[in-house]
Structure formats: structure tokens, C-alpha cells
Design a protein around this motif. Sequence first.
Motif, mmCIF file in Angstrom:
data_model
loop_
_atom_site.group_PDB
_atom_site.id
_atom_site.type_symbol
_atom_site.label_atom_id
_atom_site.label_comp_id
_atom_site.label_asym_id
_atom_site.label_seq_id
_atom_site.Cartn_x
_atom_site.Cartn_y
_atom_site.Cartn_z
ATOM 1 N N HIS A 191 42.710 19.183 52.928
ATOM 2 C CA HIS A 191 43.272 20.537 52.927
ATOM 3 C C HIS A 191 42.476 21.446 51.997
ATOM 4 C CE1 HIS A 191 47.030 22.230 54.645
ATOM 5 N NE2 HIS A 191 46.736 23.235 53.830
ATOM 6 N N GLY A 192 42.497 22.728 52.321
ATOM 7 C CA GLY A 192 41.862 23.725 51.476
ATOM 8 C C GLY A 192 42.817 24.235 50.407
ATOM 9 N N SER A 193 42.328 24.335 49.179
ATOM 10 C CA SER A 193 43.160 24.815 48.072
ATOM 11 C C SER A 193 43.602 26.258 48.266
ATOM 12 C CB SER A 193 42.386 24.701 46.753
ATOM 13 O OG SER A 193 41.959 23.383 46.525
ATOM 14 N N TYR A 194 42.821 27.030 49.059
ATOM 15 C CA TYR A 194 43.114 28.448 49.233
ATOM 16 C C TYR A 194 43.548 28.763 50.668
ATOM 17 C CZ TYR A 194 40.152 28.080 45.123
ATOM 18 O OH TYR A 194 39.608 27.686 43.923
ATOM 19 N N ASP A 195 44.141 27.794 51.331
ATOM 20 C CA ASP A 195 44.536 27.970 52.726
ATOM 21 C C ASP A 195 45.664 29.011 52.831
ATOM 22 O OD1 ASP A 195 45.475 27.708 55.363
ATOM 23 O OD2 ASP A 195 44.994 25.573 55.433
ATOM 24 N N PRO A 196 45.417 30.158 53.515
ATOM 25 C CA PRO A 196 46.456 31.173 53.655
ATOM 26 C C PRO A 196 47.345 30.954 54.877
ATOM 27 C CG PRO A 196 44.425 32.023 54.555
ATOM 28 C CD PRO A 196 44.122 30.610 54.098
ATOM 29 N N VAL A 197 46.999 29.990 55.724
ATOM 30 C CA VAL A 197 47.722 29.756 56.977
ATOM 31 C C VAL A 197 48.743 28.633 56.801
ATOM 32 C CG1 VAL A 197 47.499 29.156 59.418
ATOM 33 C CG2 VAL A 197 45.747 30.571 58.321
ATOM 34 N N VAL A 198 48.253 27.453 56.445
ATOM 35 C CA VAL A 198 49.123 26.322 56.113
ATOM 36 C C VAL A 198 48.985 26.114 54.602
ATOM 37 C CG1 VAL A 198 49.657 23.886 56.512
ATOM 38 C CG2 VAL A 198 48.743 25.281 58.382
ATOM 39 N N PRO A 199 49.903 26.620 53.815
ATOM 40 C CA PRO A 199 49.754 26.558 52.354
ATOM 41 C C PRO A 199 49.554 25.138 51.858
ATOM 42 C CG PRO A 199 51.617 27.957 52.971
ATOM 43 C CD PRO A 199 51.167 27.260 54.227
ATOM 44 N N VAL A 218 47.857 6.930 52.019
ATOM 45 C CA VAL A 218 47.252 8.229 52.323
ATOM 46 C C VAL A 218 46.030 8.455 51.445
ATOM 47 C CG1 VAL A 218 47.622 10.705 52.560
ATOM 48 C CG2 VAL A 218 49.545 9.129 52.887
ATOM 49 N N ASP A 219 44.920 8.771 52.080
ATOM 50 C CA ASP A 219 43.671 9.130 51.404
ATOM 51 C C ASP A 219 43.614 10.660 51.376
ATOM 52 O OD1 ASP A 219 41.146 9.260 50.362
ATOM 53 O OD2 ASP A 219 40.120 8.365 52.085
ATOM 54 N N TRP A 220 43.909 11.271 50.224
ATOM 55 C CA TRP A 220 44.038 12.730 50.098
ATOM 56 C C TRP A 220 42.747 13.358 49.594
ATOM 57 C CZ3 TRP A 220 46.975 16.869 51.194
ATOM 58 C CH2 TRP A 220 46.819 18.026 50.424
ATOM 59 N N HIS A 221 42.338 14.456 50.231
ATOM 60 C CA HIS A 221 41.160 15.209 49.805
ATOM 61 C C HIS A 221 41.511 16.692 49.801
ATOM 62 C CE1 HIS A 221 38.234 11.830 50.310
ATOM 63 N NE2 HIS A 221 39.174 11.415 51.145
ATOM 64 N N GLU A 222 41.140 17.363 48.723
ATOM 65 C CA GLU A 222 41.383 18.806 48.615
ATOM 66 C C GLU A 222 40.061 19.506 48.297
ATOM 67 O OE1 GLU A 222 44.216 21.696 45.918
ATOM 68 O OE2 GLU A 222 45.009 19.739 46.553
ATOM 69 N N TYR A 223 39.807 20.615 48.975
ATOM 70 C CA TYR A 223 38.518 21.309 48.859
ATOM 71 C C TYR A 223 38.744 22.781 48.533
ATOM 72 C CZ TYR A 223 37.394 17.182 51.667
ATOM 73 O OH TYR A 223 37.294 15.897 52.149
ATOM 74 N N PRO A 224 37.804 23.401 47.819
ATOM 75 C CA PRO A 224 37.933 24.827 47.498
ATOM 76 C C PRO A 224 37.572 25.692 48.705
ATOM 77 C CG PRO A 224 35.887 23.973 46.598
ATOM 78 C CD PRO A 224 36.620 22.795 47.188
ATOM 79 N N ASP A 229 31.535 21.236 54.732
ATOM 80 C CA ASP A 229 30.528 20.177 54.875
ATOM 81 C C ASP A 229 30.944 18.896 54.161
ATOM 82 O OD1 ASP A 229 28.974 21.832 56.402
ATOM 83 O OD2 ASP A 229 27.645 22.433 54.773
ATOM 84 N N GLN A 230 31.473 19.022 52.932
ATOM 85 C CA GLN A 230 31.878 17.822 52.197
ATOM 86 C C GLN A 230 33.003 17.097 52.924
ATOM 87 O OE1 GLN A 230 30.458 16.353 49.431
ATOM 88 N NE2 GLN A 230 31.849 14.703 50.042
ATOM 89 N N GLU A 231 33.884 17.863 53.550
ATOM 90 C CA GLU A 231 34.975 17.268 54.313
ATOM 91 C C GLU A 231 34.434 16.432 55.466
ATOM 92 O OE1 GLU A 231 39.109 18.754 56.504
ATOM 93 O OE2 GLU A 231 37.642 20.199 55.786
ATOM 94 N N LEU A 232 33.417 16.952 56.163
ATOM 95 C CA LEU A 232 32.816 16.204 57.273
ATOM 96 C C LEU A 232 32.183 14.903 56.777
ATOM 97 C CD1 LEU A 232 31.205 19.124 59.299
ATOM 98 C CD2 LEU A 232 33.230 17.788 59.916
#
Length: 234
Positions: free
Chosen positions: A170-178, A196-202, A209-212
Motif C-alpha cells: 500500500h501507498g502511505s499517501y493513498d488518497p483513494v483507499v486510505p 501477511v507479508d506487509w509492504h508500505e511505500y511512499p 518500481d520497488q513494489e514490482l
Amino acid sequence: MSDSLLQLSAIDIATGSNPLYTVLWMHGLGADGNDFVPVVQTLDLPATPIRFLFPHAPLQPVTINGGHTMRAWYDIQHTDFIKQEDKAGLYRSQRAIVALIEHENQRGIPSSHIILAGFSQGAAMALHVGLRHPDKLAGIMVLSGYLPLVHEIRQEAHVANQLTPIFMAHGSYDPVVPVKLARSSLQLLRDYHYSVDWHEYPMAHAVCDQELIDISRWLKNILKEALISDHQNR
């Protein structure tokens, strides 16, 4: 909308002949199956032949978007996604996605070789279907999504996928799905003892790219674990 209208068409891409695994990848609200097709070339996956299925959600009016008709897995009636949830729409799309899983079974891909993936609303569907599926799946990938119908999951989740690995990003700044909603879904899943393997990105409501890179690593591990399990069960 009747179930007869939900015989989903899908884009079918295989990385080699006679695929041994299937990644069933659901798009987000208002997009279609083409949305994540380009991702296949970026994942640097092993030589093992994999089928990627990118289904198209049905066309339907979406309340939050002024009732305009677009591709959607279920209606969204409120900016707080877990208020006034479209239970009928979620279960209807669940049945349609299960039909795709069963079609893959008929094509020789066991459920244990199928990964459910999705972005945004498609990610919500991946979790919704995956936790309830009565046959063990290889994995569940949740990109910028959340767990719908949280009050039903304890009764409806199937033990077959209690140990199925889940990748959440998930994106830390996601305005659609908080991200707050995604984190609450993560906490609930962990409270129910899911892995659950959790990853959060700015980033915002997107894929970076890092998510991919992280998706590629996770998929490789899933394929390796499935192969080991196959050998142990012979």
C-alpha cells in the motif's frame, strides 16, 4: 444484475507452453483487464510456465461516481468503503471469480497452483474470495486494497486457506483507499492468525518500481513452495 451476465471474459497470457500455475489478477474500479498486462514483462519470473488471467469486471452503475456505468466488481456507496457495503455485488463477483478458478482446475491447474491477485477494488475481491475458497490456494496478493465485509469473515473464512501466504502492499499517501483502512485490515488478518507479508511505500494510489521487485520476489517464493509441496505429496 443476474449471474448469467457475470460469465467473465479475461485476457489470457502464458509465459510458456503448458502452464503449471495461474495468476488470476483483478483490476481496480473503472479499469479493465488490460490494466496490469504490461506488468507481466517486468516481474523477472523463473522459466516455469505461468498463465496470467486478467478478467474484465462487469459494467454497472457506481453510486460514488454519480451513478455512471463503469467496470466494477461491486458498487461503492460511500467514501468510507466499509459503510453500506454492497454485499450482493461482492458475493455475485465472488461466484464469477470462483467460476474462473474452477475453469482453471478443468484446464489442469489445481487450486494449490493458483494465485489470486488484485489492485484496489480487485485486491478487495482477491481477499474476499481467497479467504473463503474451500480449496487451498497458492497465495493471495493485495495491492492498494482492503478486506471487505469484516464482520462476516470470521464465520465465512475457510480453514483451507488459513495458512495461505498473503502479500499486502500500500501507498502511505493513498488518497483513494486510505492506508489506515489497509492497516486495519492487516491487523484483523493477523489477529485471525493469517500470515501477511506487509509492504508500505511512499506513493499514492499506484504501483511503484520497488513494489514490482517485491512482488517478483514473493511470487518466486510462492512458486518454489508449491514445487516443494508437490514433491512432498508424491
